[in-house]
Design an enzyme around this catalytic site. Structure first.
Site, PDB file in Angstrom:
ATOM      1  N   ILE A 134       1.020  -0.671   0.052  1.00 25.06           N
ATOM      2  CA  ILE A 134       0.077   0.139  -0.018  1.00 25.06           C
ATOM      3  C   ILE A 134       0.559   1.431   0.109  1.00 25.06           C
ATOM      4  O   ILE A 134       1.233   1.275   1.095  1.00 25.06           O
ATOM      5  CB  ILE A 134      -0.588   0.270   1.304  1.00 25.06           C
ATOM      6  CG1 ILE A 134      -1.557  -1.122   1.724  1.00 25.06           C
ATOM      7  CG2 ILE A 134      -2.008   1.324   0.900  1.00 25.06           C
ATOM      8  CD1 ILE A 134      -2.842  -1.253   0.320  1.00 25.06           C
ATOM      9  N   ASP A 135       0.877   1.939  -1.111  1.00 21.12           N
ATOM     10  CA  ASP A 135       1.325   3.310  -1.373  1.00 21.12           C
ATOM     11  C   ASP A 135       0.717   4.337  -0.437  1.00 21.12           C
ATOM     12  O   ASP A 135      -0.361   4.903  -1.325  1.00 21.12           O
ATOM     13  CB  ASP A 135       1.975   3.643  -2.291  1.00 21.12           C
ATOM     14  CG  ASP A 135       2.639   3.143  -3.051  1.00 21.12           C
ATOM     15  OD1 ASP A 135       3.738   2.061  -2.411  1.00 21.12           O
ATOM     16  OD2 ASP A 135       3.235   2.255  -4.643  1.00 21.12           O
TER      17      ASP A 135
END
Lengths: 261, 212
Positions: A134-135
């Site tokens: 997850i960025d």
């Protein structure tokens, strides 16, 4: 005994490895360059795992083949778990990643766009074979999750999203801070506030590690299973060995690897 | 010692190339095969595996190699099952609704059961193996780190069912069997991935290749 992990991440773009700063790439060198100048063999003997992410735009069939060719070259002397990621948008490509040595594949965009793909891969290869990345990027006091290599804002990082993460058929989750990416100024531990100690999947943090203390300070946190770093200059060569030794000195449980022949 | 050939069985559920790379690095001759039609020549067989129990067994059965593996296990052939390759050596696996295994060892493969303070599943990463004193463990520390990645495991209770076997034990809140070796010293199962376990794993594979 549960060991913590230090994972090295290589960013691959157009047949070259890259440095990334807030998700902007800077070419460093090709595969031979990595091998020659940074003694990647030595680095690889001091890591728990390796991630190679291909961020090449509009990945053609030829690009995919070149990528696999380079990976296969690199991993001949690396005996650690390998995660391959980037632009995995169909089952066929995922399958090819596994065929070319991936123990796990890294998924980001598909958890938003095509959860069925994630389910399908999980049903065939097992949920442990999927790492979700997850960025996230900070805006005011809130964090937002991005897809497409940080290009498209997707959803707020909140309890609803954490619940969604819990349900994904994956083996672990890496939270990658776009703000801290490549700045070497430390890892953002605030991101852990969204997760309880009972969160059922291994949680890893990425973005901002520049010194050994950044790594051991993060690994001391109970919620963290591992730290991922892509910082080529700070940690290639003997950098990771020093970081690893310091972590062990600080009481972090890491497996100790003696030099490989 | 280096003229032996290690055969690697590729039934479509293993990470074959990593195992090949490890043997190549060790300069051990190796050959990947997709069936056991010429099983007479095989002295060392590796069965790598990732994925789930049921589909692996299905593939083994569809290729009609179950009988051949059984024959080999009774001859003086050294067989090493890695990860899922170890799990399918047991009688039964719970994964995906359950299915029968090869039955080299008694007992079944089940999901981790945590009574309190559940640990993350799958069990991923390096963990220590308390090893038995057998040949394949030569020159490896008493407790050495190996790489694991699995959701299902062989529980400690199977030790009572396989009294003549040798075991390696790993703790992940509970003790489980991370390694098993039959009393003849020719069938081995490793829950960990030696091909992904740095120096210790390479030593383990080298020792396997030198068994005679």
């Amino acid at each position: 005994m549960i060991f913590k992990r230090i994972i090295f991440s290589l960013l691959y773009n157009d047949r070259c490895f890259n440095l990334s700063r807030n998700f902007r790439l800077q070419k460093v060198g090709d595969i031979q360059w990595i091998k020659n100048n940074y003694g990647f063999g030595e680095t690889a003997s001091q890591i728990d795992e390796l991630i190679i992410t291909n961020v090449t735009r509009n990945l053609s069939k030829k690009d995919q083949n070149d990528f696999f060719h380079d990976i296969n070259n690199l991993r001949k002397k690396i005996f650690v778990p390998l995660t391959i990621g980037g632009r995995i948008k169909d089952f066929e490509y995922a399958k090819n990643c596994f065929k070319n040595g991936a123990d796990k594949i890294l998924i980001n965009t598909s958890i938003f766009d095509d959860i069925n793909l994630v389910n399908k891969i999980s049903n065939v290869y097992g949920s442990q074979a999927i790492t979700v990345m997850i960025d996230v990027k900070k805006e005011g006091n809130e964090f937002f999750c991005y897809k497409e290599c940080g290009e498209k804002k997707q959803t707020k990082l909140d309890q609803k999203f954490v619940k969604f993460l819990k349900k994904i058929k994956c083996g672990e989750i890496i939270i990658n801070s776009i703000d801290n990416d490549g700045n070497g100024a430390g890892i953002n531990l605030d991101l852990l506030n969204f997760f309880s100690e009972k969160f059922s999947k291994p949680l890893l943090l990425m973005g901002g590690a520049g010194k050994p203390e950044h790594i051991w300070e993060t690994l001391k946190n109970k919620k963290v299973s591992g730290v991922v770093t892509a910082n080529l200059f700070n940690f290639l060569g003997t950098g990771l060995k020093i970081a690893r030794d310091e972590c062990i000195k600080q009481g972090i449980k890491l497996p100790s690897f003696k030099e490989t022949k | 010692m280096k003229n032996k050939i290690v055969h690697i069985l590729d039934c479509g559920f293993g990470n074959i190339s990593s195992v090949e790379n490890a043997f190549n690095f060790l300069m051990v001759k190796n050959k990947t095969i997709s069936n056991l039609d010429e099983s007479d020549k095989i002295t060392h067989l590796v069965i790598p595996g990732v994925g789930n129990f049921k589909s692996a067994i299905k593939k083994i059965k569809s290729k009609n190699i179950e009988k051949k593996i059984n024959e080999l296990s009774k001859k003086k052939c050294f067989i090493l099952g890695i990860c899922l390759g170890m799990q399918i050596m047991f009688e039964y696996g719970d994964e995906n609704g359950g299915s029968k295994g090869l039955g080299f060892f008694k007992g079944s493969c089940k999901k981790f059961i945590f009574k309190k303070n559940p640990l993350p599943i799958p069990h991923v990463g390096f963990n220590l193996v308390k090893k038995p004193k057998t040949k394949i463990w030569k020159k490896i520390d008493k407790e050495a780190p190996f790489y694991f990645i699995h959701e299902y495991r062989i529980g400690n209770e199977i030790k009572k069912l396989n009294t003549k076997c040798f075991f390696g034990i790993t703790n992940y809140q509970e003790d489980f069997v991370s390694y098993i070796e039959n009393s003849n010293g020719n069938v081995f199962g490793a829950q960990f991935h030696p091909e992904k376990s740095q120096k210790n794993g390479l030593k383990f594979l080298e020792n396997f290749s030198q068994l005679s």
